[in-house]
Motif scaffolding. Structure first.
Motif, mmCIF file in Angstrom:
data_model
loop_
_atom_site.group_PDB
_atom_site.id
_atom_site.type_symbol
_atom_site.label_atom_id
_atom_site.label_comp_id
_atom_site.label_asym_id
_atom_site.label_seq_id
_atom_site.Cartn_x
_atom_site.Cartn_y
_atom_site.Cartn_z
ATOM 1 N N LYS A 228 3.046 3.034 -24.448
ATOM 2 C CA LYS A 228 2.089 2.425 -23.534
ATOM 3 C C LYS A 228 2.703 1.216 -22.828
ATOM 4 O O LYS A 228 3.258 0.326 -23.474
ATOM 5 C CB LYS A 228 0.834 1.981 -24.294
ATOM 6 C CG LYS A 228 0.025 3.116 -24.894
ATOM 7 C CD LYS A 228 -1.198 2.572 -25.603
ATOM 8 C CE LYS A 228 -2.034 3.687 -26.219
ATOM 9 N NZ LYS A 228 -3.224 3.134 -26.932
ATOM 10 N N SER A 230 1.018 -1.099 -21.513
ATOM 11 C CA SER A 230 0.245 -2.270 -21.946
ATOM 12 C C SER A 230 0.867 -2.901 -23.192
ATOM 13 O O SER A 230 0.879 -4.131 -23.328
ATOM 14 C CB SER A 230 -1.207 -1.879 -22.223
ATOM 15 O OG SER A 230 -1.283 -0.858 -23.203
ATOM 16 N N LYS A 234 2.172 -6.713 -23.457
ATOM 17 C CA LYS A 234 1.635 -7.610 -24.492
ATOM 18 C C LYS A 234 2.760 -8.188 -25.342
ATOM 19 O O LYS A 234 2.774 -9.389 -25.642
ATOM 20 C CB LYS A 234 0.630 -6.861 -25.365
ATOM 21 C CG LYS A 234 -0.699 -6.599 -24.685
ATOM 22 C CD LYS A 234 -1.712 -5.970 -25.618
ATOM 23 C CE LYS A 234 -1.410 -4.536 -25.899
ATOM 24 N NZ LYS A 234 -2.475 -3.861 -26.660
ATOM 25 N N ALA A 263 -3.862 1.346 -19.298
ATOM 26 C CA ALA A 263 -3.343 -0.009 -19.458
ATOM 27 C C ALA A 263 -4.448 -1.054 -19.419
ATOM 28 O O ALA A 263 -4.441 -2.011 -20.195
ATOM 29 C CB ALA A 263 -2.309 -0.293 -18.375
ATOM 30 N N THR A 264 -5.420 -0.867 -18.524
ATOM 31 C CA THR A 264 -6.498 -1.853 -18.407
ATOM 32 C C THR A 264 -7.333 -1.901 -19.674
ATOM 33 O O THR A 264 -7.576 -2.977 -20.230
ATOM 34 C CB THR A 264 -7.402 -1.516 -17.210
ATOM 35 O OG1 THR A 264 -6.613 -1.372 -16.036
ATOM 36 C CG2 THR A 264 -8.432 -2.614 -17.007
ATOM 37 N N MET A 267 -5.461 -3.398 -22.608
ATOM 38 C CA MET A 267 -5.289 -4.844 -22.495
ATOM 39 C C MET A 267 -6.592 -5.574 -22.798
ATOM 40 O O MET A 267 -6.603 -6.632 -23.438
ATOM 41 C CB MET A 267 -4.792 -5.190 -21.099
ATOM 42 C CG MET A 267 -4.239 -6.589 -20.975
ATOM 43 S SD MET A 267 -2.748 -6.843 -21.975
ATOM 44 C CE MET A 267 -1.561 -5.840 -21.078
#
Length: 279
Positions: A228, A230, A234, A263-264, A267
């Protein structure tokens, strides 16, 4: 350009101090007006009568939401009256299915919306539609703050997630007022396409654009070492000690992200630092 209006939404009396505290901090940093919506939510989500439904029970649910709005506003006023900020607060109540309209109406005329992360243990079901209403119908950038994170309204180190999408560009443009004072803004490109427009200089055009706004940038090209994107963002934000992460929101549809992930959504579930998003 700077932020002149900061907006936040409070849906529980218990969340007034942490959520309102972040919004007050942002308003103070930019000498902005703070607009606060104290929203009592009828979580029964019944917009109509059905056979066998009790009108008394439905009215009690609405009355409870009205009382909640008043309690939230009282708690908010107790904090705001001591702040010295320019502010306005309104108490309203809405059914869960209709609260987006109340949020979007105010978010449209705000420069930035400060909200908590909508997912996680103990989070109410209303937080997701509140955030999405601000992003989509309100067309406002949202600064989502994790419960345990410290908010730096004028961050010193920022990670910018860049994938050449319209959403990421819009988020970065709307974040320029807070980027100008940063010591460094890292433009992070994960696994850039081999045939993209910037294939020879990933992030170069964006860095040039931001430099003309007085933003100090660095470019970091990262391999997709995790499934991912994300997770990569992170981890990188934690590794470099970032105060904030800026990224586009919902490059895919909300339905797709809700079902398949994205991803949204990832997160917003477990961001390590405050996330500035725009759609």
């Amino acid at each position: 350009m700077t932020y002149q209006t900061v907006f936040t939404v409070l849906t529980e009396a218990e969340s007034v101090r942490p959520v309102l505290g972040h919004a007050m901090k942002a308003a103070e940093a930019y000498d902005a007006h703070l607009d606060v919506l104290c929203l009592g939510v009828d979580r029964s989500n019944l917009g109509y009568f059905y056979e066998g439904a009790s009108a008394v029970a439905l009215q009690e649910s609405i009355d409870r939401a009205r009382l909640d709005a008043g309690e939230i506003e009282a708690a908010a006023e107790a904090e705001l009256s001591k702040s010295g900020l320019r502010y306005s607060s309104d108490a309203e109540f809405a059914q869960l299915a209709d609260l987006g309209r109340h949020v979007a109406q105010r978010a449209r005329f705000a420069d930035i919306v400060v909200l908590p992360l909508p997912y996680g243990k103990g989070k109410g079901g209303e937080l997701e539609p509140v955030l999405e209403a601000a992003l989509f119908e309100g067309q406002a950038p949202v600064l989502a703050v994790p419960d345990e994170a410290e908010l730096h309204p004028k961050p010193k180190r920022v990670v910018l997630g860049w994938n050449e999408s319209a959403e990421s560009l819009r988020a970065i443009r709307k974040s320029i007022p807070l980027l100008r004072g940063a010591d460094v803004c890292q433009i992070v490109v994960v696994d850039p396409p081999q045939h993209g427009r910037d294939r020879s200089d990933p992030g170069g055009s964006l860095a040039q654009y931001l430099s003309r706004h007085g933003v100090k940038t660095e470019i970091e090209v990262l391999a997709k070492s995790m499934p991912k994107v994300s997770d990569i963002l992170k981890r990188h934000a934690a590794d470099v000690g970032a105060d904030m992460l800026v990224m586009g929101a919902y490059g895919h549809s909300r339905f797709r992200e809700a079902i398949l992930g994205g991803a949204t959504r990832a997160m917003l579930e477990e961001a390590p630092v405050p996330v500035f998003m725009a759609h």
